[in-house]
Motif scaffolding. Structure first.
Motif, PDB file in Angstrom:
ATOM      1  N   LYS A  68      -2.984  31.867  -3.057  1.00 30.74           N
ATOM      2  CA  LYS A  68      -4.342  32.369  -3.268  1.00 30.74           C
ATOM      3  C   LYS A  68      -4.529  32.698  -4.741  1.00 30.74           C
ATOM      4  O   LYS A  68      -3.574  32.816  -5.494  1.00 30.74           O
ATOM      5  CB  LYS A  68      -4.631  33.587  -2.394  1.00 30.74           C
ATOM      6  N   ARG A  69      -5.791  32.836  -5.147  1.00 24.72           N
ATOM      7  CA  ARG A  69      -6.136  33.137  -6.539  1.00 24.72           C
ATOM      8  C   ARG A  69      -6.474  34.614  -6.658  1.00 24.72           C
ATOM      9  O   ARG A  69      -6.838  35.273  -5.675  1.00 24.72           O
ATOM     10  CB  ARG A  69      -7.353  32.307  -6.968  1.00 24.72           C
ATOM     11  N   PRO A  70      -6.385  35.173  -7.881  1.00 23.39           N
ATOM     12  CA  PRO A  70      -6.786  36.572  -8.065  1.00 23.39           C
ATOM     13  C   PRO A  70      -8.254  36.785  -7.694  1.00 23.39           C
ATOM     14  O   PRO A  70      -9.066  35.862  -7.775  1.00 23.39           O
ATOM     15  CB  PRO A  70      -6.579  36.798  -9.572  1.00 23.39           C
ATOM     16  N   GLU A  71      -8.580  38.000  -7.304  1.00 20.91           N
ATOM     17  CA  GLU A  71      -9.951  38.330  -6.916  1.00 20.91           C
ATOM     18  C   GLU A  71     -10.854  38.604  -8.108  1.00 20.91           C
ATOM     19  O   GLU A  71     -12.069  38.591  -7.975  1.00 20.91           O
ATOM     20  CB  GLU A  71      -9.945  39.535  -5.979  1.00 20.91           C
ATOM     21  N   LYS A  72     -10.264  38.862  -9.283  1.00 22.97           N
ATOM     22  CA  LYS A  72     -11.084  39.159 -10.448  1.00 22.97           C
ATOM     23  C   LYS A  72     -10.435  38.608 -11.717  1.00 22.97           C
ATOM     24  O   LYS A  72      -9.230  38.360 -11.757  1.00 22.97           O
ATOM     25  CB  LYS A  72     -11.297  40.662 -10.585  1.00 22.97           C
ATOM     26  N   SER A  73     -11.251  38.416 -12.729  1.00 20.10           N
ATOM     27  CA  SER A  73     -10.748  37.970 -14.023  1.00 20.10           C
ATOM     28  C   SER A  73      -9.861  39.053 -14.623  1.00 20.10           C
ATOM     29  O   SER A  73     -10.097  40.248 -14.418  1.00 20.10           O
ATOM     30  CB  SER A  73     -11.911  37.688 -14.973  1.00 20.10           C
ATOM     31  N   GLY A  74      -8.844  38.629 -15.367  1.00 20.86           N
ATOM     32  CA  GLY A  74      -7.961  39.590 -16.015  1.00 20.86           C
ATOM     33  C   GLY A  74      -6.638  38.959 -16.392  1.00 20.86           C
ATOM     34  O   GLY A  74      -6.447  37.743 -16.265  1.00 20.86           O
ATOM     35  N   TRP A  75      -5.714  39.789 -16.848  1.00 22.12           N
ATOM     36  CA  TRP A  75      -4.394  39.347 -17.281  1.00 22.12           C
ATOM     37  C   TRP A  75      -3.401  39.466 -16.125  1.00 22.12           C
ATOM     38  O   TRP A  75      -3.395  40.471 -15.411  1.00 22.12           O
ATOM     39  CB  TRP A  75      -3.927  40.191 -18.459  1.00 22.12           C
ATOM     40  N   TYR A  76      -2.549  38.431 -15.970  1.00 24.85           N
ATOM     41  CA  TYR A  76      -1.584  38.381 -14.874  1.00 24.85           C
ATOM     42  C   TYR A  76      -0.247  37.840 -15.364  1.00 24.85           C
ATOM     43  O   TYR A  76      -0.197  37.030 -16.298  1.00 24.85           O
ATOM     44  CB  TYR A  76      -2.109  37.484 -13.743  1.00 24.85           C
ATOM     45  N   LEU A  77       0.822  38.270 -14.721  1.00 25.04           N
ATOM     46  CA  LEU A  77       2.149  37.737 -14.986  1.00 25.04           C
ATOM     47  C   LEU A  77       2.275  36.448 -14.183  1.00 25.04           C
ATOM     48  O   LEU A  77       2.032  36.441 -12.971  1.00 25.04           O
ATOM     49  CB  LEU A  77       3.214  38.751 -14.556  1.00 25.04           C
ATOM     50  N   CYS A  78       2.622  35.354 -14.849  1.00 26.47           N
ATOM     51  CA  CYS A  78       2.597  34.032 -14.212  1.00 26.47           C
ATOM     52  C   CYS A  78       3.874  33.251 -14.453  1.00 26.47           C
ATOM     53  O   CYS A  78       4.550  33.432 -15.461  1.00 26.47           O
ATOM     54  CB  CYS A  78       1.441  33.210 -14.774  1.00 26.47           C
ATOM     55  N   ILE A  79       4.166  32.359 -13.538  1.00 24.34           N
ATOM     56  CA  ILE A  79       5.200  31.342 -13.709  1.00 24.34           C
ATOM     57  C   ILE A  79       4.478  30.005 -13.607  1.00 24.34           C
ATOM     58  O   ILE A  79       3.847  29.705 -12.595  1.00 24.34           O
ATOM     59  CB  ILE A  79       6.302  31.443 -12.646  1.00 24.34           C
ATOM     60  N   THR A  80       4.547  29.226 -14.680  1.00 19.40           N
ATOM     61  CA  THR A  80       3.845  27.946 -14.704  1.00 19.40           C
ATOM     62  C   THR A  80       4.730  26.827 -14.172  1.00 19.40           C
ATOM     63  O   THR A  80       5.951  26.957 -14.106  1.00 19.40           O
ATOM     64  CB  THR A  80       3.388  27.598 -16.132  1.00 19.40           C
ATOM     65  N   TYR A  81       4.095  25.723 -13.798  1.00 18.31           N
ATOM     66  CA  TYR A  81       4.832  24.572 -13.293  1.00 18.31           C
ATOM     67  C   TYR A  81       5.686  23.925 -14.376  1.00 18.31           C
ATOM     68  O   TYR A  81       6.820  23.548 -14.144  1.00 18.31           O
ATOM     69  CB  TYR A  81       3.867  23.521 -12.725  1.00 18.31           C
ATOM     70  N   LYS A  82       5.142  23.783 -15.589  1.00 16.85           N
ATOM     71  CA  LYS A  82       5.837  23.055 -16.645  1.00 16.85           C
ATOM     72  C   LYS A  82       6.984  23.829 -17.273  1.00 16.85           C
ATOM     73  O   LYS A  82       8.087  23.328 -17.382  1.00 16.85           O
ATOM     74  CB  LYS A  82       4.857  22.623 -17.734  1.00 16.85           C
ATOM     75  N   SER A  83       6.725  25.049 -17.712  1.00 18.63           N
ATOM     76  CA  SER A  83       7.742  25.768 -18.487  1.00 18.63           C
ATOM     77  C   SER A  83       8.764  26.489 -17.616  1.00 18.63           C
ATOM     78  O   SER A  83       9.871  26.749 -18.055  1.00 18.63           O
ATOM     79  CB  SER A  83       7.079  26.775 -19.419  1.00 18.63           C
ATOM     80  N   LYS A  84       8.378  26.842 -16.408  1.00 18.98           N
ATOM     81  CA  LYS A  84       9.227  27.600 -15.505  1.00 18.98           C
ATOM     82  C   LYS A  84       9.736  28.884 -16.156  1.00 18.98           C
ATOM     83  O   LYS A  84      10.868  29.298 -15.958  1.00 18.98           O
ATOM     84  CB  LYS A  84      10.368  26.735 -14.990  1.00 18.98           C
ATOM     85  N   THR A  85       8.884  29.485 -16.990  1.00 17.24           N
ATOM     86  CA  THR A  85       9.164  30.785 -17.576  1.00 17.24           C
ATOM     87  C   THR A  85       8.028  31.727 -17.202  1.00 17.24           C
ATOM     88  O   THR A  85       6.963  31.290 -16.786  1.00 17.24           O
ATOM     89  CB  THR A  85       9.252  30.706 -19.117  1.00 17.24           C
ATOM     90  N   MET A  86       8.263  33.020 -17.363  1.00 13.47           N
ATOM     91  CA  MET A  86       7.205  33.985 -17.079  1.00 13.47           C
ATOM     92  C   MET A  86       6.365  34.189 -18.325  1.00 13.47           C
ATOM     93  O   MET A  86       6.897  34.327 -19.429  1.00 13.47           O
ATOM     94  CB  MET A  86       7.801  35.307 -16.613  1.00 13.47           C
ATOM     95  N   VAL A 106       2.349  36.005 -19.636  1.00 14.92           N
ATOM     96  CA  VAL A 106       1.145  36.763 -19.296  1.00 14.92           C
ATOM     97  C   VAL A 106      -0.040  35.886 -19.679  1.00 14.92           C
ATOM     98  O   VAL A 106      -0.199  35.517 -20.837  1.00 14.92           O
ATOM     99  CB  VAL A 106       1.106  38.111 -20.037  1.00 14.92           C
ATOM    100  N   LEU A 107      -0.824  35.497 -18.673  1.00 14.05           N
ATOM    101  CA  LEU A 107      -1.970  34.608 -18.884  1.00 14.05           C
ATOM    102  C   LEU A 107      -3.242  35.266 -18.364  1.00 14.05           C
ATOM    103  O   LEU A 107      -3.202  36.056 -17.418  1.00 14.05           O
ATOM    104  CB  LEU A 107      -1.765  33.279 -18.151  1.00 14.05           C
ATOM    105  N   HIS A 108      -4.356  34.891 -18.955  1.00 15.53           N
ATOM    106  CA  HIS A 108      -5.648  35.379 -18.492  1.00 15.53           C
ATOM    107  C   HIS A 108      -6.166  34.451 -17.392  1.00 15.53           C
ATOM    108  O   HIS A 108      -6.055  33.233 -17.502  1.00 15.53           O
ATOM    109  CB  HIS A 108      -6.654  35.418 -19.650  1.00 15.53           C
ATOM    110  N   TYR A 109      -6.706  35.049 -16.345  1.00 14.46           N
ATOM    111  CA  TYR A 109      -7.327  34.284 -15.268  1.00 14.46           C
ATOM    112  C   TYR A 109      -8.836  34.473 -15.346  1.00 14.46           C
ATOM    113  O   TYR A 109      -9.319  35.592 -15.491  1.00 14.46           O
ATOM    114  CB  TYR A 109      -6.833  34.758 -13.897  1.00 14.46           C
ATOM    115  N   SER A 110      -9.581  33.382 -15.254  1.00 14.75           N
ATOM    116  CA  SER A 110     -11.039  33.428 -15.257  1.00 14.75           C
ATOM    117  C   SER A 110     -11.558  33.173 -13.849  1.00 14.75           C
ATOM    118  O   SER A 110     -11.358  32.090 -13.297  1.00 14.75           O
ATOM    119  CB  SER A 110     -11.605  32.362 -16.207  1.00 14.75           C
ATOM    120  N   LYS A 111     -12.208  34.173 -13.286  1.00 15.48           N
ATOM    121  CA  LYS A 111     -12.836  34.005 -11.973  1.00 15.48           C
ATOM    122  C   LYS A 111     -13.969  32.986 -12.076  1.00 15.48           C
ATOM    123  O   LYS A 111     -14.167  32.169 -11.177  1.00 15.48           O
ATOM    124  CB  LYS A 111     -13.367  35.365 -11.481  1.00 15.48           C
ATOM    125  N   LYS A 112     -14.702  33.006 -13.192  1.00 18.18           N
ATOM    126  CA  LYS A 112     -15.825  32.092 -13.410  1.00 18.18           C
ATOM    127  C   LYS A 112     -15.376  30.634 -13.344  1.00 18.18           C
ATOM    128  O   LYS A 112     -16.021  29.800 -12.733  1.00 18.18           O
ATOM    129  CB  LYS A 112     -16.450  32.385 -14.775  1.00 18.18           C
TER     130      LYS A 112
END
Length: 67
Positions: A7-25, A27-33
């Protein structure tokens, strides 16, 4: 706080993420828009979107620390 995958975050903001390419943690911004990570609501497109495998909310700072 638990890692989320399907599932996706419910609101825009900063989140701790693991990406498919880098496989590292990261902090990325998520845009609800734009429904995308590494995107910002204030921009008109999502060309910089990064595909995220897992994400979670950032932890709260230690007691007495204000960010």
């Amino acid at each position: 706080m638990n890692w989320q995958k399907d599932k996706r975050p419910e609101k825009s903001g900063w989140y701790l993420c693991i990406t498919y390419k880098s496989k590292t943690m990261s902090v990325l911004h998520y845009s609800k828009k734009h429904d995308g990570f590494n995107c910002f609501d204030s921009l008109d497109d999502k060309r910089c979107e990064m595909k995220v495998k897992y994400w979670m909310e950032l932890p709260k700072p230690p007691k007495g620390v204000e960010l």
